[in-house]
Design an enzyme around this catalytic site. Structure first.
Site, PDB file in Angstrom:
ATOM      1  N   ASP A 101     -21.509  37.294  63.929  1.00 48.02           N
ATOM      2  CA  ASP A 101     -20.797  36.773  62.769  1.00 48.02           C
ATOM      3  C   ASP A 101     -20.256  35.377  63.076  1.00 48.02           C
ATOM      4  O   ASP A 101     -20.854  34.622  63.841  1.00 48.02           O
ATOM      5  CB  ASP A 101     -19.695  37.783  62.420  1.00 48.02           C
TER       6      ASP A 101
ATOM      7  N   THR B 156     -17.977  32.483  64.658  1.00 47.80           N
ATOM      8  CA  THR B 156     -17.244  32.275  65.896  1.00 47.80           C
ATOM      9  C   THR B 156     -16.920  30.808  66.085  1.00 47.80           C
ATOM     10  O   THR B 156     -17.382  29.954  65.336  1.00 47.80           O
ATOM     11  CB  THR B 156     -18.000  32.851  67.122  1.00 47.80           C
TER      12      THR B 156
ATOM     13  N   HIS C 190     -16.525  27.674  69.122  1.00 46.30           N
ATOM     14  CA  HIS C 190     -16.762  27.218  70.496  1.00 46.30           C
ATOM     15  C   HIS C 190     -15.981  25.938  70.698  1.00 46.30           C
ATOM     16  O   HIS C 190     -15.891  25.120  69.777  1.00 46.30           O
ATOM     17  CB  HIS C 190     -18.247  26.922  70.725  1.00 46.30           C
TER      18      HIS C 190
ATOM     19  N   ILE D 118     -20.457  37.540  71.922  1.00 53.52           N
ATOM     20  CA  ILE D 118     -21.899  37.532  72.156  1.00 53.52           C
ATOM     21  C   ILE D 118     -22.623  37.313  70.835  1.00 53.52           C
ATOM     22  O   ILE D 118     -22.227  37.866  69.811  1.00 53.52           O
ATOM     23  CB  ILE D 118     -22.340  38.882  72.766  1.00 53.52           C
TER      24      ILE D 118
ATOM     25  N   LEU E 112     -23.660  34.054  75.369  1.00 48.53           N
ATOM     26  CA  LEU E 112     -22.272  34.493  75.387  1.00 48.53           C
ATOM     27  C   LEU E 112     -21.298  33.327  75.470  1.00 48.53           C
ATOM     28  O   LEU E 112     -21.660  32.231  75.903  1.00 48.53           O
ATOM     29  CB  LEU E 112     -22.043  35.459  76.562  1.00 48.53           C
TER      30      LEU E 112
ATOM     31  N   CYS F  47     -15.890  36.962  64.521  1.00 49.90           N
ATOM     32  CA  CYS F  47     -16.879  38.027  64.634  1.00 49.90           C
ATOM     33  C   CYS F  47     -16.821  38.993  63.444  1.00 49.90           C
ATOM     34  O   CYS F  47     -17.334  40.109  63.513  1.00 49.90           O
ATOM     35  CB  CYS F  47     -16.727  38.794  65.951  1.00 49.90           C
TER      36      CYS F  47
END
Lengths: 154, 235
Positions: free
Chosen positions: B82, B84, B86, B148, B161, B178
């Protein structure tokens, strides 16, 4: 172990779906690709799905990406994808031709791929271009050995 | 009887998301045609929000314009999973490996990615666990420390990941991480205690990679410094 092996082989021969674990079901009247899709050919039509071995290794399927009806598929090329455990896995077509029907039930019930990979969990129906692709595919015995070899390389 | 497993680790530093995506596409294609062996990219991204194949845009709680204004990018991807985030101080590993060569399916692969992050956390005395069904990822109690999202194409993996060392957790407030509402996101720094000094990011990246190679059974590991690599794989 020997008894479950016999039961699985008998079930395979009789085309019965057996919910067994430890030894994935392989049906007798289908052909198989090395990317773990099956195809049932009836004249110039084919039905395609993923095998029991594939669904077991994927985990619970939560989404199936289906192609458009009328689109072309090519042997060995991706035509859609399934998602499980946060992984999308491409699904490849074992045959070439035109998609005439997709299994719309999979949009609401993607888990059919797990519970009934060879029946209710079928993914697309294809009008075959010709049957020249079929010799490349594996018969049930060869596919069973292929799975055993792949699993042994873990 | 399997032989030695080889992998090449690319240490990449900070990489723009699209550049990393293009590089993964090239490496996936090269791996499919056996031009390269299993490869693992170790990197981090500038602030970036991403969505998976299901395009769950409802889990991004602000507009793209607002994300841009805060200096972040938004990308739609073909990976599973879903929404996420970073960003800096988050380790990303993108394994480009052949699952067929190791007789592994998606489920086992993802379990191994979870184990990789759980092992890393345990090096710092943090007890992490894999998520329950439908909550793939790595958790400390009810707080998510590792995410993940994977793509598998003809048995070759890409994406991977993301493990939180000490990213700015405020960014996660702009999404439903997520797709799981009402669950907190955490980081290694938060779990060991804010007063505790962690080793440098480089050390933690290397430790995470070592956990990966151990869990996946790689015996022949080559490290390459690729901090100046562009998206076509050339330096």
């Amino acid at each position: 172990m020997a008894r479950s092996l016999w039961a699985t082989r008998a079930a395979s021969y009789l085309r019965i779906n057996v919910p067994c674990r430890g030894f994935a079901t392989v049906l007798k009247d289908l052909k198989y690709a090395d990317s773990h899709e099956w195809v049932r050919v009836e004249g110039e039509s084919a039905t395609v799905g993923i095998t029991d071995h594939a669904q077991d290794h994927l985990g619970e399927v939560v989404y199936v990406e289906l192609p458009e009806e009328g689109s072309k598929v090519e042997q060995g090329a991706s035509f859609g994808a399934v998602e499980s455990v946060k992984a999308t896995s491409d699904v490849n077509s074992p045959v070439s031709g035109k998609v005439v029907e997709v299994n719309k039930k999979l949009s609401d019930s993607p888990g059919l791929v797990n519970s009934s990979p060879y029946e209710d969990g079928w993914i697309i129906k294809v009008e075959l271009e010709d049957d020249s692709d079929l010799p490349c595919l594996m018969d049930p015995e060869r596919y069973t050995k292929f799975c055993e070899k792949e699993d042994a390389s873990r | 009887m399997r032989g030695p497993r080889s992998i090449e680790i690319w240490k990449m530093g900070a990489v723009n998301y699209l550049e990393a995506l293009k590089l993964q596409e090239k490496l996936t294609s090269d791996r499919k045609t056996h031009k390269i062996k299993d490869t693992l990219l170790s990197l981090q991204h500038p602030p970036t929000f991403t969505l998976g194949k299901r395009r769950t845009v409802h889990n991004v709680l602000v507009s793209e314009a607002e994300l841009k204004a805060m200096g972040a990018e938004l990308h739609y991807t073909e990976r599973g999973g879903d929404a996420t985030f970073h960003g800096p101080r988050q380790v990303i590993l993108y394994p480009i490996i052949s699952l067929r060569d190791i007789g592994t399916g998606a489920r086992k692969y993802v379990e191994n990615l979870e184990s990789t992050m759980i092992e890393l956390a345990s090096l710092y005395g943090v007890k992490a666990r894999a998520g329950e069904t439908g909550e793939t990822g790595v958790w400390v109690g009810q707080r998510k420390i590792g995410a993940i999202g994977v793509r598998i194409s003809s048995g070759i993996t890409s994406h991977g990941l993301a493990f939180n060392i000490d990213p700015d957790l405020n960014y996660f407030k702009h999404i439903v991480p997520c797709g799981i509402p009402d669950k907190e996101v955490t980081s290694l720094q938060k779990e060991v205690g804010l007063g505790q000094k962690l080793p440098s990011e480089q050390v933690i990246h290397e430790q995470l990679v070592s956990c990966f190679t151990k869990i996946f059974g790689y015996t022949d590991v080559t490290w390459r410094d690729k901090t100046s690599v562009s998206s076509d794989g050339n330096e």
